[in-house]
Design a protein around this motif. Structure first.
Motif, mmCIF file in Angstrom:
data_model
loop_
_atom_site.group_PDB
_atom_site.id
_atom_site.type_symbol
_atom_site.label_atom_id
_atom_site.label_comp_id
_atom_site.label_asym_id
_atom_site.label_seq_id
_atom_site.Cartn_x
_atom_site.Cartn_y
_atom_site.Cartn_z
ATOM 1 N N LEU A 224 3.139 0.382 1.192
ATOM 2 C CA LEU A 224 1.944 0.762 1.953
ATOM 3 C C LEU A 224 1.979 2.232 2.360
ATOM 4 O O LEU A 224 0.946 2.903 2.394
ATOM 5 C CB LEU A 224 1.811 -0.125 3.194
ATOM 6 C CG LEU A 224 1.409 -1.577 2.926
ATOM 7 C CD1 LEU A 224 1.670 -2.441 4.148
ATOM 8 C CD2 LEU A 224 -0.064 -1.647 2.523
ATOM 9 N N LEU A 225 3.172 2.737 2.671
ATOM 10 C CA LEU A 225 3.297 4.128 3.084
ATOM 11 C C LEU A 225 3.047 5.106 1.935
ATOM 12 O O LEU A 225 2.880 6.301 2.167
ATOM 13 C CB LEU A 225 4.675 4.380 3.704
ATOM 14 C CG LEU A 225 4.845 3.783 5.110
ATOM 15 C CD1 LEU A 225 6.315 3.748 5.508
ATOM 16 C CD2 LEU A 225 4.032 4.586 6.129
ATOM 17 N N THR A 245 5.196 -2.085 -7.783
ATOM 18 C CA THR A 245 4.067 -1.841 -8.694
ATOM 19 C C THR A 245 2.934 -2.798 -8.387
ATOM 20 O O THR A 245 1.760 -2.393 -8.310
ATOM 21 C CB THR A 245 4.514 -2.029 -10.159
ATOM 22 O OG1 THR A 245 5.632 -1.188 -10.442
ATOM 23 C CG2 THR A 245 3.383 -1.692 -11.112
ATOM 24 N N LEU A 246 3.245 -4.078 -8.212
ATOM 25 C CA LEU A 246 2.225 -5.074 -7.912
ATOM 26 C C LEU A 246 1.557 -4.780 -6.572
ATOM 27 O O LEU A 246 0.341 -4.940 -6.421
ATOM 28 C CB LEU A 246 2.842 -6.466 -7.891
ATOM 29 C CG LEU A 246 3.368 -6.999 -9.225
ATOM 30 C CD1 LEU A 246 4.092 -8.323 -9.018
ATOM 31 C CD2 LEU A 246 2.235 -7.178 -10.219
ATOM 32 N N ALA A 247 2.360 -4.359 -5.585
ATOM 33 C CA ALA A 247 1.793 -4.029 -4.282
ATOM 34 C C ALA A 247 0.850 -2.832 -4.382
ATOM 35 O O ALA A 247 -0.217 -2.806 -3.751
ATOM 36 C CB ALA A 247 2.912 -3.751 -3.286
ATOM 37 N N LEU A 248 1.213 -1.837 -5.192
ATOM 38 C CA LEU A 248 0.341 -0.671 -5.381
ATOM 39 C C LEU A 248 -0.955 -1.061 -6.086
ATOM 40 O O LEU A 248 -2.041 -0.566 -5.743
ATOM 41 C CB LEU A 248 1.070 0.402 -6.188
ATOM 42 C CG LEU A 248 2.283 1.057 -5.520
ATOM 43 C CD1 LEU A 248 2.992 1.988 -6.505
ATOM 44 C CD2 LEU A 248 1.876 1.830 -4.278
ATOM 45 N N ALA A 249 -0.864 -1.951 -7.063
ATOM 46 C CA ALA A 249 -2.071 -2.395 -7.778
ATOM 47 C C ALA A 249 -3.045 -3.057 -6.818
ATOM 48 O O ALA A 249 -4.268 -2.856 -6.916
ATOM 49 C CB ALA A 249 -1.686 -3.352 -8.903
ATOM 50 N N GLN A 251 -3.236 -2.466 -3.547
ATOM 51 C CA GLN A 251 -3.790 -1.397 -2.708
ATOM 52 C C GLN A 251 -4.934 -0.676 -3.413
ATOM 53 O O GLN A 251 -5.928 -0.304 -2.798
ATOM 54 C CB GLN A 251 -2.709 -0.364 -2.381
ATOM 55 C CG GLN A 251 -1.689 -0.768 -1.347
ATOM 56 C CD GLN A 251 -0.708 0.368 -1.121
ATOM 57 O OE1 GLN A 251 -1.096 1.505 -0.836
ATOM 58 N NE2 GLN A 251 0.579 0.069 -1.239
ATOM 59 N N MET A 252 -4.771 -0.457 -4.715
ATOM 60 C CA MET A 252 -5.749 0.317 -5.485
ATOM 61 C C MET A 252 -6.894 -0.544 -5.993
ATOM 62 O O MET A 252 -7.774 -0.056 -6.703
ATOM 63 C CB MET A 252 -5.025 1.008 -6.649
ATOM 64 C CG MET A 252 -4.011 2.043 -6.181
ATOM 65 S SD MET A 252 -2.901 2.617 -7.509
ATOM 66 C CE MET A 252 -4.075 3.443 -8.582
ATOM 67 N N GLU A 253 -6.867 -1.838 -5.659
ATOM 68 C CA GLU A 253 -7.958 -2.759 -6.008
ATOM 69 C C GLU A 253 -8.233 -2.768 -7.515
ATOM 70 O O GLU A 253 -9.378 -2.893 -7.955
ATOM 71 C CB GLU A 253 -9.224 -2.395 -5.227
ATOM 72 C CG GLU A 253 -9.029 -2.446 -3.715
ATOM 73 C CD GLU A 253 -10.203 -1.872 -2.945
ATOM 74 O OE1 GLU A 253 -11.209 -1.495 -3.594
ATOM 75 O OE2 GLU A 253 -10.114 -1.795 -1.712
ATOM 76 N N ASN A 254 -7.151 -2.604 -8.294
ATOM 77 C CA ASN A 254 -7.235 -2.616 -9.761
ATOM 78 C C ASN A 254 -8.043 -1.446 -10.318
ATOM 79 O O ASN A 254 -8.520 -1.498 -11.454
ATOM 80 C CB ASN A 254 -7.833 -3.940 -10.272
ATOM 81 C CG ASN A 254 -6.756 -4.914 -10.722
ATOM 82 O OD1 ASN A 254 -5.631 -4.521 -11.011
ATOM 83 N ND2 ASN A 254 -7.103 -6.187 -10.786
ATOM 84 N N ARG A 255 -8.172 -0.377 -9.547
ATOM 85 C CA ARG A 255 -8.911 0.805 -10.003
ATOM 86 C C ARG A 255 -7.949 1.984 -10.105
ATOM 87 O O ARG A 255 -7.014 2.105 -9.328
ATOM 88 C CB ARG A 255 -10.055 1.126 -9.039
ATOM 89 C CG ARG A 255 -11.141 0.040 -9.029
ATOM 90 C CD ARG A 255 -11.927 0.027 -7.733
ATOM 91 N NE ARG A 255 -12.478 1.334 -7.407
ATOM 92 C CZ ARG A 255 -12.961 1.640 -6.206
ATOM 93 N NH1 ARG A 255 -12.912 0.748 -5.218
ATOM 94 N NH2 ARG A 255 -13.463 2.845 -5.977
#
Length: 430
Positions: A224-225, A245-249, A251-255
């Motif tokens: 999150l940071l 990687t999955l957590a970042l995806a 956060q980015m809402e698959n965009r």
């Protein structure tokens, strides 16, 4: 197996771990293969005893005045499980497959010995040679912090917001006692079962369908940071199995686009199935190629580079307690060199105003603040992001209280945040 037989088996496994310096997981696996009569509950019970003993190896040996596997296991029953003498005596009965009965000296030590006067490495259960580093990190709180690292880790989950909400997951997992994590907004914490073992998720539909992932709350906070935003170009340079990687995806809402890379193709292998299960469609795995630079086209293109750096793993001692006793000073020196190399190499991927987030699951200053400061000293075009600004960008301003007092970045630990130990620092170009 009777409870006493499980204790005897745990002593046997501890002996192999100590004499052969084997990882506990390997020794336990081999024990299970050679004792096929043991059911899953028996194997789990033996493993829990082994890991409890390894977590408290130094303090258990101290209270029993016996560093043998039997002495350590007995001391751990006293310190970790709070057994009374009569309960320990029932386990060490000498009947059937149980260990031999307690001797009079063992009974006396079990009844009355304490940790009063124990040196810090004993009271905190850590290797002697790490005391200077840990004191540099924690000062007078060194025993409190390291004793917390010798406890059991909870089972934390991250709700995959690409598919589900925390409210729905809480409702589905209510029967397991799931509750919201204190800090991570998509986290759940599942308590231990009545037998002291973590709950198995292997048959849970929410887990099988990728609605929840196993991920420590500290790891969730580290992701999150990064404050990854929809539409950004992101490189996860040490992606491993893909947890962050999955957590970042999500956060980015698959965009945008995430490029997941790891120098070891075997570590990266599981990411493909995890991506499919999670419904993460904006991730491209970049497998290393012999004789070629798999990331050459990303030079100067990334808004964010995440380095989840290889480290000593001090912050994960609750989960891998045997690792702390196998660790040697040469391993720390090797990790520091690798970390410097990763940081220096990552700079080429960032565009102007891009940010580099460096993460370790270590609590040693040598791997954390010292590495960030060394990088800044060699790269005048970079600056450290303030902990307050990183927390605000993550939408979690309360995390600013975990700002490091030793240099740039934020620190999390079992004693302060209730998570595994993590260090997170942001380094911005321009």
């Amino acid at each position: 197996m009777t409870p006493g037989a499980r204790v005897a088996a745990a002593i046997e496994v501890l002996g192999e771990v100590e004499s052969l310096r084997r990882p506990a997981a390997d020794a336990l696996k081999d024990w299970g293969l050679s004792h096929r009569f043991a059911g899953s509950k028996d194997r789990a019970g033996v493993a829990a005893l082994v890991y409890d003993a390894l977590r408290r190896r130094a303090s258990a040996a101290f209270v029993m005045d016996d560093a043998s596997p039997r002495g350590v296991l007995l001391g751990a029953l006293k310190l970790s499980r709070g057994l009374a003498l009569a309960e320990a005596g029932a386990l060490f009965s000498g009947e059937g497959h149980a260990p031999a009965p307690l001797s009079e000296p063992e009974r006396a030590r079990f009844s009355s010995a304490t940790l009063d006067g124990a040196p810090a490495p004993v009271a905190g259960d850590f290797p002697d040679w790490l005391e200077p580093s840990l004191r540099a990190a924690f000062g007078e709180r060194v025993v409190e912090e390291t004793a917390a690292l010798a406890g059991r880790a909870p089972l934390d989950l991250r709700v995959n917001t690409l598919k589900f909400s925390r409210e729905k997951a809480l409702a589905n997992l209510k029967r397991l006692g799931a509750a919201p994590t204190p800090l991570a907004p998509s986290g759940l914490r599942v308590p231990f079962g009545a037998d002291g073992r973590a709950v198995s998720l292997s048959g849970e539909p929410d887990y099988l369908k990728g609605r929840v992932e196993i991920q420590d709350e500290g790891s969730q906070l580290a992701a999150l940071l990064c404050a990854a935003r929809p539409g950004e170009q992101v490189l996860d340079l040490c992606a491993g199995g893909g947890g962050k990687t999955l957590a970042l995806a999500a956060q980015m809402e698959n965009r945008g686009q995430i490029y997941a890379h790891d120098d070891d193709a075997r570590r990266l292998g599981p990411i493909h199935a995890r991506l499919e299960r999670a419904g993460a469609r904006n991730v491209q795995a970049r497998t290393p190629r012999r004789g070629a630079d798999a990331l050459a086209d990303l030079a100067g293109r990334c808004d964010l580079v995440l380095i989840d750096a290889p480290c000593t793993g001090v912050g994960a001692w609750r989960r891998n307690p045997d690792a702390k006793w196998r660790m040697r000073p040469s391993a720390l020196a090797q990790r520091v060199a690798e970390q410097d190399e990763l940081l220096a190499g990552a700079a080429r991927f960032l565009k102007p105003q891009g940010r580099l987030v460096y993460v370790t699951c270590s609590l040693l200053p040598e791997e954390n603040e010292a590495r960030a400061q060394a990088f800044l000293g060699a790269h005048a075009e970079f600056r450290a992001l303030e902990a307050q600004d990183m927390a605000a960008a993550a939408g979690l301003p309360e995390l600013a209280r975990f700002a490091s007092t030793l240099g740039p970045g934020l620190r999390f630990s079992p004693a302060t945040s209730g998570t595994d130990g993590f260090y997170v620092v942001g380094l911005a170009r321009g």
